[in-house]
Design a protein around this motif. Structure first.
Motif, PDB file in Angstrom:
ATOM      1  N   SER A 119       0.815  -1.205   0.000  1.00  0.00           N
ATOM      2  CA  SER A 119       0.000   0.000   0.000  1.00  0.00           C
ATOM      3  C   SER A 119       0.846   1.250   0.000  1.00  0.00           C
ATOM      4  O   SER A 119       0.419   2.287  -0.460  1.00  0.00           O
ATOM      5  CB  SER A 119      -0.924   0.009   1.230  1.00  0.00           C
ATOM      6  OG  SER A 119      -0.162  -0.014   2.420  1.00  0.00           O
ATOM      7  N   SER A 172       3.166   1.932  -1.880  1.00  0.00           N
ATOM      8  CA  SER A 172       3.534   2.331  -3.227  1.00  0.00           C
ATOM      9  C   SER A 172       2.416   3.026  -3.962  1.00  0.00           C
ATOM     10  O   SER A 172       2.582   3.491  -5.062  1.00  0.00           O
ATOM     11  CB  SER A 172       3.961   1.087  -4.026  1.00  0.00           C
ATOM     12  OG  SER A 172       2.879   0.191  -4.104  1.00  0.00           O
ATOM     13  N   ILE A 173       1.198   3.086  -3.352  1.00  0.00           N
ATOM     14  CA  ILE A 173       0.063   3.723  -4.017  1.00  0.00           C
ATOM     15  C   ILE A 173       0.269   5.221  -4.003  1.00  0.00           C
ATOM     16  O   ILE A 173       0.484   5.825  -2.965  1.00  0.00           O
ATOM     17  CB  ILE A 173      -1.252   3.351  -3.321  1.00  0.00           C
ATOM     18  CG1 ILE A 173      -1.492   1.852  -3.448  1.00  0.00           C
ATOM     19  CG2 ILE A 173      -2.419   4.130  -3.899  1.00  0.00           C
ATOM     20  CD1 ILE A 173      -2.714   1.360  -2.736  1.00  0.00           C
ATOM     21  N   SER A 174       0.199   5.835  -5.175  1.00  0.00           N
ATOM     22  CA  SER A 174       0.383   7.270  -5.262  1.00  0.00           C
ATOM     23  C   SER A 174      -0.931   7.975  -4.990  1.00  0.00           C
ATOM     24  O   SER A 174      -1.990   7.396  -5.029  1.00  0.00           O
ATOM     25  CB  SER A 174       0.937   7.630  -6.641  1.00  0.00           C
ATOM     26  OG  SER A 174       0.210   6.975  -7.627  1.00  0.00           O
ATOM     27  N   GLN A 214      -2.321   0.691 -13.722  1.00  0.00           N
ATOM     28  CA  GLN A 214      -1.683   1.964 -13.380  1.00  0.00           C
ATOM     29  C   GLN A 214      -0.798   2.450 -14.519  1.00  0.00           C
ATOM     30  O   GLN A 214      -0.893   3.619 -14.945  1.00  0.00           O
ATOM     31  CB  GLN A 214      -0.856   1.830 -12.099  1.00  0.00           C
ATOM     32  CG  GLN A 214      -0.188   3.138 -11.681  1.00  0.00           C
ATOM     33  CD  GLN A 214       0.645   3.002 -10.423  1.00  0.00           C
ATOM     34  OE1 GLN A 214       0.916   1.894  -9.983  1.00  0.00           O
ATOM     35  NE2 GLN A 214       1.050   4.113  -9.843  1.00  0.00           N
ATOM     36  N   TYR A 250      -6.037  -2.370  -7.925  1.00  0.00           N
ATOM     37  CA  TYR A 250      -5.143  -1.494  -8.685  1.00  0.00           C
ATOM     38  C   TYR A 250      -5.808  -0.236  -9.229  1.00  0.00           C
ATOM     39  O   TYR A 250      -5.102   0.700  -9.627  1.00  0.00           O
ATOM     40  CB  TYR A 250      -4.512  -2.277  -9.847  1.00  0.00           C
ATOM     41  CG  TYR A 250      -3.611  -3.389  -9.390  1.00  0.00           C
ATOM     42  CD1 TYR A 250      -2.330  -3.119  -8.904  1.00  0.00           C
ATOM     43  CD2 TYR A 250      -4.033  -4.720  -9.414  1.00  0.00           C
ATOM     44  CE1 TYR A 250      -1.496  -4.133  -8.464  1.00  0.00           C
ATOM     45  CE2 TYR A 250      -3.196  -5.746  -8.979  1.00  0.00           C
ATOM     46  CZ  TYR A 250      -1.942  -5.450  -8.500  1.00  0.00           C
ATOM     47  OH  TYR A 250      -1.118  -6.460  -8.071  1.00  0.00           O
ATOM     48  N   SER A 287      -4.845   3.296  -7.749  1.00  0.00           N
ATOM     49  CA  SER A 287      -3.513   3.807  -8.094  1.00  0.00           C
ATOM     50  C   SER A 287      -3.535   4.672  -9.351  1.00  0.00           C
ATOM     51  O   SER A 287      -2.575   5.383  -9.636  1.00  0.00           O
ATOM     52  CB  SER A 287      -2.538   2.649  -8.277  1.00  0.00           C
ATOM     53  OG  SER A 287      -2.930   1.830  -9.369  1.00  0.00           O
ATOM     54  N   THR A 288      -4.628   4.618 -10.133  1.00  0.00           N
ATOM     55  CA  THR A 288      -4.724   5.433 -11.344  1.00  0.00           C
ATOM     56  C   THR A 288      -5.293   6.823 -11.073  1.00  0.00           C
ATOM     57  O   THR A 288      -5.265   7.678 -11.953  1.00  0.00           O
ATOM     58  CB  THR A 288      -5.618   4.728 -12.389  1.00  0.00           C
ATOM     59  OG1 THR A 288      -6.964   4.645 -11.889  1.00  0.00           O
ATOM     60  CG2 THR A 288      -5.120   3.312 -12.664  1.00  0.00           C
ATOM     61  N   ASP A 347      -8.296   3.437   0.160  1.00  0.00           N
ATOM     62  CA  ASP A 347      -7.324   4.081  -0.738  1.00  0.00           C
ATOM     63  C   ASP A 347      -7.907   5.342  -1.369  1.00  0.00           C
ATOM     64  O   ASP A 347      -7.191   6.332  -1.571  1.00  0.00           O
ATOM     65  CB  ASP A 347      -6.894   3.095  -1.835  1.00  0.00           C
ATOM     66  CG  ASP A 347      -6.044   1.962  -1.282  1.00  0.00           C
ATOM     67  OD1 ASP A 347      -5.388   2.174  -0.253  1.00  0.00           O
ATOM     68  OD2 ASP A 347      -6.053   0.864  -1.875  1.00  0.00           O
ATOM     69  N   SER A 383      -6.625   9.426  -1.032  1.00  0.00           N
ATOM     70  CA  SER A 383      -6.115   9.961  -2.292  1.00  0.00           C
ATOM     71  C   SER A 383      -6.365  11.457  -2.379  1.00  0.00           C
ATOM     72  O   SER A 383      -7.071  12.040  -1.541  1.00  0.00           O
ATOM     73  CB  SER A 383      -6.795   9.258  -3.473  1.00  0.00           C
ATOM     74  OG  SER A 383      -8.163   9.633  -3.559  1.00  0.00           O
TER      75      SER A 383
END
Length: 1038
Positions: free
Chosen positions: A338, A340-342, A884, A941, A944-945, A984, A988
């Motif tokens: 988690s 690494s999630i931008s 992503q 995933y 993450s986009t 997530d 964000s």
């Protein structure tokens, strides 16, 4: 007098000159300038504004300053980092108190003295300006921690800071936030000073819980803990994705040490950590935390020190509360993935993994009895593989005992670069120095009475003869198990070659003997200094300017580094003269064979300056081998580099001339080459020479042969090309079956490949008919070959996507190839190429129309989610896992097109993107077993986009689409994954917008309410705690 910029000036000399309007100065006193006139300044003392006067400019040191006029009184401060200003003010304040502690014989006197010295040292490091960003952040964190602990010790006011250690401004910070940070600071200081366990602050981040474990038989460097000792693993901050922890003994032993637990990578099942003492830097130890098995909830690990491999310590992590999901493996895996999630509103601490390392070697002296000049060829040698793996570093040494090159005098330094983690863990590595004598065939005693009148032969005129070898085991220094210091001198004993021995044989003798006795080396040897440096050339130059500034030679690894950045263009061929066998011919004794190597173009002309003996010397026009005296089967094992420009590489070839060298100078001048061999650099199919040994054919040369005649290029060059029974000849060249010659080649090129399938893709424009086969073959090419040419392969794929009219056929094939490449860099074997792919997207990617075709292909695969075809399911699953990067390509392409066409087509693009997300939403409504895996991957995933999509799409519309997607997931299906997706989204950038929260909050609260009413608990592992639906409702919803 003219006006001057306000600045604070420290006095560097005492100024006590009498006279009107003079201002007396004391060394170190701060002065504020008001006006200036030539070499005289007018100002007042910083401590007393009423004391004004003039003073010479040379008595002070000028520093830039800023004037703060926001308050009722002007405040002048030196222009420097905030942390430096804080350290300075703290030192002034602590200095006065420290004197009082001495007078009162306080027990805290030495403690504060130690902390003052530490702050002074840190201040010097920061002001040096040579620290990299990551180390500067770490030092800043250490400094603020020590200041807070010192203030606590001296009963001074507590400073409230933010997560980055900056002092919070009460004028711009809310009261709630100040109170929250005040509570955090209080608990943190209490923990650091007294070793008290910290508890969760109710009403704030609920995931900042504790993970209590028991460590069995844990030993850290010189710091040892007792058996069966309980610890609390505490986040240093309260961020969800924080990877920094404090390792704190619960029983408050006097040797209480605080450590940072820092993951070196983000692998799901392979957790590498560094244990870094925060307050004992000299005892820094690196460890690897490896699971003994691969079970999901396994609690057994091996603590493997990277610098003490022989002392493995086994211990067990035991949860004190015995809850199934509170184990370290589960939580660690989640926080790593988690993290690494931008798009998170909290900044995740950046984990810096250095893929490049440099081995620094400085030659101090070479002590040896010599009557002629010599070449010292130094390299790193793998004893297990029996080969060198770096280029040579060359030092030309005179018989007088000094470097021949005046520029190199007292500056004989080299950086062995491009070393990767695999090189640091090689089983046995030696620093080897081959010594080659340059002069006559036989060693003659020098007549010192006449030597000064004998002209020195140039380097090209002397014969290269074997002299000896020096070797030292540097395995422990290279792996970091032994600290290396550039000031420490190491003696490497030298062993002279026996009469009929070659350099490689002498090295094997040294490796067999291991330790040479005084009788064997006779006090002769090489004196060097060693040091292992981390980072690339640029970083090492910034961090170690005293070592690498100036004329420092570079010797690269004879192979690719672990990470090949797009701008790192390389086209090197490493040629090894292995050995040969040559008959006597008409001579009575075996020949003294010298091999001369030249690189010729397609016209037969020699290409100058493309060969190199190694770092530290100028390029060569031709290479001359070492000569072995009367040797029928010479074994050279000499390596040198051939760097031919790419545009000339295709038509070039290597020509080897064999010549007998005589001891008598007059006879030697009459000798001509007796044989010739050659090999082309490129093969008939367009690929380069393979990395292997090549058995070359040897052609006898007679008087009819002329070097300008290129007829020999029509002759077979290797034994494999020779047809059985054939004896080819051409223009004075005749094949001799009695003679043989073997070479080995190793190509390191980012532009030329040895793989036929990859070459077909890169050259698809020349052969469009074979494009379909090339795309199919790409997905079977070895991953290591693909990542080496990552930029060229991606450029070729997007060119095919843009330039081919048959979209139905090639668009899907190109998309599958993209999925293959994204899957490669996501694999742990090639994960270090992810930064390369990121850099490509941001700086090199240029397909402005790719977004339209990519969206069409993505939508096609999503719409076929219910297909029964196994291949379609597999492609769709890969698509969701690569979502992503797919969206990053789409967004980057759209941004480039928008910049080029002033925003044209934005409405059409938004419609396409909206339809794609709606198709994904439609896919989530299926409740079949065949789509479960794909839906789970999508939920994992898709968040993450969000950061990339927000740059090209309306945030409120995106929130509406995501809300629909969450509502579409069937009840009691993927509940845990759905709530993790919600989590997530909450963290964000999307959730920072008020309008977005108005759309998302009703949906989120509805789902949380259903879970609460049904009393279903969804355990979400977040940063070392177990989070259920009851606590999830308190997550940042306002």
């Amino acid at each position: 007098m003219s006006g001057a910029h306000f600045s604070l000036l420290p006095a560097i000399h005492n100024f006590s000159e009498g006279g009107p309007h003079r201002l007396k100065l004391t060394v170190g006193e701060a002065v504020q300038i008001l006006e200036e006139n030539g070499d005289w300044l007018f100002g007042h003392l910083a401590r007393n504004r009423s004391m004004r006067g003039i003073f010479p400019r040379s008595y002070i040191h000028i520093k830039e300053a800023v004037v703060d006029k926001t308050g009722p009184v002007e405040v002048v401060a030196i222009k420097q980092p905030c942390v430096v200003q804080e350290i300075t003010s703290v030192l002034w304040e602590w200095g006065r108190i420290w004197k009082h502690l001495y007078v009162t014989h306080s027990e805290h006197f030495e403690t504060i003295q130690h902390r003052i010295y530490e702050l002074i040292r840190y201040r010097s490091k920061i002001l040096s300006g040579t620290l990299p960003v990551d180390e500067l952040k770490e030092i800043k964190r250490l400094v603020t921690s020590k200041i807070d602990m010192g203030n606590k010790l001296l009963d001074l006011d507590m400073v409230v800071r933010d997560d980055q250690g900056n002092i919070m401004n009460p004028d711009v910070t809310s009261s709630i936030q100040l109170y929250y940070q005040h509570r955090l600071a209080t608990e943190r200081i209490k923990r650091e000073t007294a070793g008290l366990p910290i508890t969760e602050i109710s009403g704030f981040e609920p995931w900042s819980g504790l993970l209590k474990v028991a460590f069995h038989s844990l030993s850290l460097c010189k710091c040892r803990f007792k058996l069966n000792m309980a610890f609390t693993l505490l986040p240093l901050d309260r961020e969800e994705h924080s990877l920094h922890f404090t390792l704190l003994p619960l029983d408050r032993e006097e040797h209480n040490l605080h450590f940072t637990l820092l993951p070196l990578d983000r692998e799901e099942h392979n957790l590498h950590f560094t244990l870094l003492p925060l307050d004992r830097e000299e005892h820094r130890s690196h460890f690897t935390l490896l699971p003994l098995d691969r079970e999901e909830h396994s609690l057994h690990y091996t603590l493997l020190p990277l610098d003490r491999e022989e002392h493995r310590s086994h211990f067990t992590l035991l949860p004190l509360d015995r809850e199934e999901h509170s184990s370290l493996p589960s939580n660690s895996r989640t926080s790593l993935s988690s993290g690494s999630i931008s798009g998170s509103t909290k900044k995740t601490p950046k984990v810096v993994t250095q893929y490049s390392h440099i081995f620094f070697v400085s030659v101090r002296n070479f002590v040896c009895k010599m009557s002629e000049d010599a070449e010292l060829l130094m390299t790193l040698y793998d004893a297990k593989e029996g080969r060198a793996f770096t280029e040579n570093y060359v030092v030309r040494w005179s018989k007088e005992g000094l470097a021949r090159d005046i520029d190199q005098l007292h500056n004989l330094r080299v950086l062995f670069t491009d070393l990767g983690s695999r090189d640091l863990i090689r089983e046995k590595v030696y620093l080897v120095c081959y010594v080659v004598r340059v002069g006559a065939m036989e060693v003659r005693d020098t007549d010192h009475r006449r030597s000064s009148h004998v002209p020195r032969k140039s380097q090209g005129e002397g014969m290269r003869r074997p002299f000896g070898v020096a070797a030292m085991d540097v395995t422990l220094y290279l792996s970091g198990r032994l600290d290396s210091d550039e000031e420490k001198h190491h003696f490497i004993p030298f062993l002279q070659c026996a009469e009929k021995d070659n350099l490689e044989g002498t090295l094997r003798r040294i490796l067999t003997l291991k330790d040479l006795t005084q009788k064997e080396h006779k006090g002769q040897g090489l004196w060097t200094s060693l040091k292992l440096l981390h980072g690339d050339i640029k970083q090492v130059r910034e961090e170690n300017p005293h070592l690498v500034l100036g004329n420092v030679a570079i010797a690269r690894k004879m192979g690719f580094p672990e990470v090949i950045l797009p701008g790192d263009v390389r086209n090197d061929l490493y040629l090894t003269l292995v050995g040969g066998e040559f008959s006597k011919g008409s001579k009575l004794a075996d020949k003294n064979v010298e091999v001369t190597v030249v690189v010729c173009n397609e016209r037969g002309q020699s290409i100058p300056g493309v060969m190199s003996l190694g770092g530290g010397v100028e390029p060569l026009n031709e290479y001359r081998s070492v000569i072995y005296y009367h040797e029928e089967k010479p074994r050279w094992h000499e390596i040198f580099k051939v760097a031919v420009p790419i545009e000339e590489f295709k038509g070039s070839h290597l020509r080897f001339s064999f010549k007998h060298r005589c001891s008598t100078e007059s006879k030697d001048k009459l000798e001509k080459p007796f044989a010739l061999s050659y090999v082309k650099l490129m093969q008939g199919n367009g690929t380069t020479l393979h990395d292997t040994e090549h058995d070359l054919l040897v052609y006898k040369v007679d008087h009819k042969f002329e070097e300008t005649d290129l007829g020999y290029l029509k002759l077979p060059c290797t034994r494999g090309e020779l047809i059985e029974g054939q004896k080819p000849q051409q223009g004075g060249l005749t094949l001799t079956n009695k003679d043989s010659f073997t070479i080995h080649t190793n190509v390191c090129s980012t532009k030329l490949t040895q793989n036929v399938d990859l070459l077909g893709l890169l050259n698809w424009v020349s052969h469009p008919d074979g494009l379909k086969d090339s795309l199919t073959a790409l997905m079977k090419v070895d991953g290591e070959e693909v990542v080496k040419f990552l930029q060229d392969v991606l450029d070729a794929l997007f060119n095919i996507l843009m330039q081919n009219s048959d979209s139905d056929l090639y668009d899907n094939m190109v998309f599958e190839c993209l999925l293959y490449i994204i899957g490669l860099v996501s694999d742990r074997k090639y994960q270090h190429f992810q930064p390369v792919l990121d850099l490509y997207i941001t700086e090199s990617f240029s397909a402005t129309l790719a977004y339209s075709k990519l969206i069409v292909v993505l939508k096609y695969h999503v719409d076929n989610a219910n297909s029964t075809d196994v291949q379609d399911k597999d492609i769709l699953l890969k698509t969701m896992k690569s979502l992503q990067y797919c969206m990053r390509f789409v967004v980057r392409s759209r941004l480039l097109f928008s910049e080029l066409n002033e925003g044209k087509g934005q409405e059409q693009f938004e419609v396409q993107l909206k339809q794609l997300i709606q198709s994904i939403t439609g896919m989530m409504c299926y409740d079949t077993d065949s789509t479960l895996l794909v839906q789970g991957a999508c939920l994992k995933y898709l968040p993450s986009t969000i950061p990339d999509i927000l740059t090209v799409f309306n945030c409120t519309q995106l929130s509406t689409l995501l809300a629909e997607l969450i509502n579409t997931v069937p009840h009691n299906r993927l509940t845990k994954q759905k709530m993790m997706t919600v989590n997530d989204i909450v963290h964000s950038r999307l959730f920072l917008c008020v309008d977005c929260r108005e759309v998302l909050l009703p949906v989120i609260t509805t789902h949380v309410k259903k879970l609460l009413e049904s009393r279903d608990e969804v355990n979400l592992p977040l940063s070392g705690c177990t989070l259920n639906c009851r606590t999830f409702s308190t997550v940042r919803l306002f």
